[in-house]
Design a protein around this motif. Sequence first.
Motif, PDB file in Angstrom:
ATOM      1  N   THR A 219     -13.152  27.944   5.872  1.00 43.85           N
ATOM      2  CA  THR A 219     -12.777  28.493   7.118  1.00 43.85           C
ATOM      3  C   THR A 219     -13.251  27.299   7.841  1.00 43.85           C
ATOM      4  O   THR A 219     -14.663  26.783   8.121  1.00 43.85           O
ATOM      5  N   GLY A 220     -12.341  26.693   8.826  1.00 43.63           N
ATOM      6  CA  GLY A 220     -12.979  25.475   9.786  1.00 43.63           C
ATOM      7  C   GLY A 220     -12.487  24.254   9.031  1.00 43.63           C
ATOM      8  O   GLY A 220     -12.352  23.252   9.775  1.00 43.63           O
ATOM      9  N   GLY A 221     -12.382  24.091   7.701  1.00 48.73           N
ATOM     10  CA  GLY A 221     -12.116  22.706   7.292  1.00 48.73           C
ATOM     11  C   GLY A 221     -12.299  22.441   5.949  1.00 48.73           C
ATOM     12  O   GLY A 221     -12.321  23.480   5.206  1.00 48.73           O
ATOM     13  N   THR A 222     -12.158  21.162   5.338  1.00 46.95           N
ATOM     14  CA  THR A 222     -12.364  20.948   4.138  1.00 46.95           C
ATOM     15  C   THR A 222     -14.028  20.273   3.559  1.00 46.95           C
ATOM     16  O   THR A 222     -14.016  19.322   4.651  1.00 46.95           O
TER      17      THR A 222
ATOM     18  N   TYR B 159      -2.425  26.317   3.108  1.00 37.78           N
ATOM     19  CA  TYR B 159      -3.676  25.335   2.605  1.00 37.78           C
ATOM     20  C   TYR B 159      -4.953  26.451   3.257  1.00 37.78           C
ATOM     21  O   TYR B 159      -4.997  26.047   4.515  1.00 37.78           O
ATOM     22  N   GLY B 160      -5.320  27.262   2.739  1.00 46.11           N
ATOM     23  CA  GLY B 160      -6.294  28.120   3.061  1.00 46.11           C
ATOM     24  C   GLY B 160      -5.726  28.979   4.342  1.00 46.11           C
ATOM     25  O   GLY B 160      -4.755  29.422   4.269  1.00 46.11           O
TER      26      GLY B 160
ATOM     27  N   GLY C 143       0.378  20.758   6.388  1.00 46.51           N
ATOM     28  CA  GLY C 143       0.841  19.839   7.491  1.00 46.51           C
ATOM     29  C   GLY C 143      -0.349  19.849   8.522  1.00 46.51           C
ATOM     30  O   GLY C 143      -0.479  18.823   9.338  1.00 46.51           O
ATOM     31  N   SER C 144      -1.079  20.901   9.053  1.00 45.30           N
ATOM     32  CA  SER C 144      -1.940  21.116  10.049  1.00 45.30           C
ATOM     33  C   SER C 144      -3.350  20.814   9.612  1.00 45.30           C
ATOM     34  O   SER C 144      -4.154  20.263  10.276  1.00 45.30           O
ATOM     35  N   SER C 145      -3.729  20.901   7.972  1.00 45.29           N
ATOM     36  CA  SER C 145      -5.031  20.965   7.607  1.00 45.29           C
ATOM     37  C   SER C 145      -5.611  20.144   6.595  1.00 45.29           C
ATOM     38  O   SER C 145      -6.741  20.226   6.364  1.00 45.29           O
ATOM     39  N   ALA C 146      -4.486  19.455   6.092  1.00 46.24           N
ATOM     40  CA  ALA C 146      -5.001  18.856   4.576  1.00 46.24           C
ATOM     41  C   ALA C 146      -5.168  17.516   4.820  1.00 46.24           C
ATOM     42  O   ALA C 146      -5.167  16.819   3.704  1.00 46.24           O
ATOM     43  N   CYS C 147      -5.855  17.146   5.565  1.00 43.14           N
ATOM     44  CA  CYS C 147      -6.232  15.512   5.990  1.00 43.14           C
ATOM     45  C   CYS C 147      -7.382  15.199   5.033  1.00 43.14           C
ATOM     46  O   CYS C 147      -7.231  14.104   4.180  1.00 43.14           O
ATOM     47  N   GLY C 148      -8.085  16.160   4.340  1.00 43.68           N
ATOM     48  CA  GLY C 148      -9.228  15.784   3.458  1.00 43.68           C
ATOM     49  C   GLY C 148      -8.433  15.383   2.180  1.00 43.68           C
ATOM     50  O   GLY C 148      -8.753  14.550   1.423  1.00 43.68           O
TER      51      GLY C 148
ATOM     52  N   TYR D  74       0.756  -1.196   0.039  1.00 45.74           N
ATOM     53  CA  TYR D  74       0.065   0.082  -0.019  1.00 45.74           C
ATOM     54  C   TYR D  74       0.865   1.402   0.003  1.00 45.74           C
ATOM     55  O   TYR D  74       1.952   1.227   0.407  1.00 45.74           O
ATOM     56  N   THR D  75       0.291   2.181  -0.471  1.00 45.16           N
ATOM     57  CA  THR D  75       0.940   3.742  -0.568  1.00 45.16           C
ATOM     58  C   THR D  75       0.343   4.518   0.541  1.00 45.16           C
ATOM     59  O   THR D  75      -0.712   4.680   0.712  1.00 45.16           O
ATOM     60  N   VAL D  76       1.171   5.398   1.213  1.00 43.14           N
ATOM     61  CA  VAL D  76       0.468   6.204   2.305  1.00 43.14           C
ATOM     62  C   VAL D  76       1.307   7.572   1.926  1.00 43.14           C
ATOM     63  O   VAL D  76       2.420   7.858   1.967  1.00 43.14           O
ATOM     64  N   LYS D  77       0.305   8.519   1.225  1.00 40.80           N
ATOM     65  CA  LYS D  77       0.873   9.816   1.209  1.00 40.80           C
ATOM     66  C   LYS D  77       0.564  10.888   2.371  1.00 40.80           C
ATOM     67  O   LYS D  77      -0.433  10.841   3.100  1.00 40.80           O
ATOM     68  N   MET D  78       1.784  11.488   2.916  1.00 44.04           N
ATOM     69  CA  MET D  78       1.573  12.124   4.372  1.00 44.04           C
ATOM     70  C   MET D  78       1.463  13.636   4.238  1.00 44.04           C
ATOM     71  O   MET D  78       1.772  14.230   2.901  1.00 44.04           O
ATOM     72  N   GLN D  79       1.235  14.188   5.179  1.00 49.53           N
ATOM     73  CA  GLN D  79       1.039  15.550   5.146  1.00 49.53           C
ATOM     74  C   GLN D  79       2.321  16.533   5.416  1.00 49.53           C
ATOM     75  O   GLN D  79       2.149  17.728   5.258  1.00 49.53           O
ATOM     76  N   LYS D  80       3.257  15.682   6.184  1.00 52.47           N
ATOM     77  CA  LYS D  80       4.073  16.311   6.836  1.00 52.47           C
ATOM     78  C   LYS D  80       5.609  16.290   6.571  1.00 52.47           C
ATOM     79  O   LYS D  80       6.538  16.546   6.718  1.00 52.47           O
TER      80      LYS D  80
END
Length: 336
Positions: free
Chosen positions: A62-65, A18-19, A24-29, A3-9
């Motif tokens: 504002t607040g998320g994705t 990102y907005g 790193g802090s907010s791009a989980c979506g 499996y492949t895992v693309k990370m935020q950090k």
Amino acid sequence: MSYTVKMQKPASYANNSYGSGTIGSSACGPAALCNCLANGGIADISVPTMCKLAVSCGARQTGGTVESVLLKAAGSKYGFTYCSTSKNTELLAHLKAGGTAICYCGGGYPLFSVGGHYVAAVGVDSSGKIVIADSLYYANKWTYNSTRKSQITTTSTRGLVMCSITALGKATADRSPSYFLISKKTAAPAPEKPQSTETTEKTQEDDDMIYKTINDVPEWYRPTVQKCIDNGGIKGAGNGELNLTESECRTLTILDNMSALGSIAPVVYKTIDDVPSYYKAAVQKLIDRGAIAGTGNGELNISEDICRSMTILDNAHLLDAVTAADVDVGEMVEEN
């Protein structure tokens, strides 16, 4: 299977904006979608590229994705289809068929987050556990609390973990929809004769799981349902059976986790004629479905708080259990 895992950090882009936050802090979506597409054999897209799409299409707010907005834009661009569900059985069947899914996790059961987080379900292992690609890693994440210690199985690949479908169901029980199921786009089948609206709605209702007794209700819904029973808000069908659908249990649990049920007041309305006109449509819908049958003596004995809660859910189209790509109530999320 690998499996492949693309990370935020990764250092190369973790601090990119990102907005109002950073990748790193907010791009989980966006990262969860990248992991779904990569592991589903659909497309290999970098996290910064997906973040740019999220901003340009208006998914980043504002607040998320807002994941459904991002999925709509990315689906046409990268060639995939998606649908949403809150049923664990549908998620499991989808994964076993080779699909992937974005899981919308809340903080009520802190398996992946204590606030809100998107992760990608990318497979099922030989023991039946769900394989999860989690793009956000920090030191001691998987020993942070007793839930993670007992329910998460780590692997040698950073960000790749496994958990049971039961644990994942608990982690997503306070979010709606729980899952976005992603599939590689295929040729359109021959058109079928359209069903009438009445037939379609009946099929959707019949497909919803019905729990006859409190013991049938899954453990992650049970405390809320029991609370409603104890306070007289739920009486069942009058023959010892509750006949509550999964969607009704789920929406009550969401309200309870939001403290929106409050302290359920004593019974106020004895009959449907006593129910105020602004609550009556929602209550009548549940009576017609058999979820509310009163006390078996011709009386409903339903509290105002339950009537109000059901009306709020009905106005938000959450009583109907219809899966759609539209933005759902409270869908924006950001990792805490």
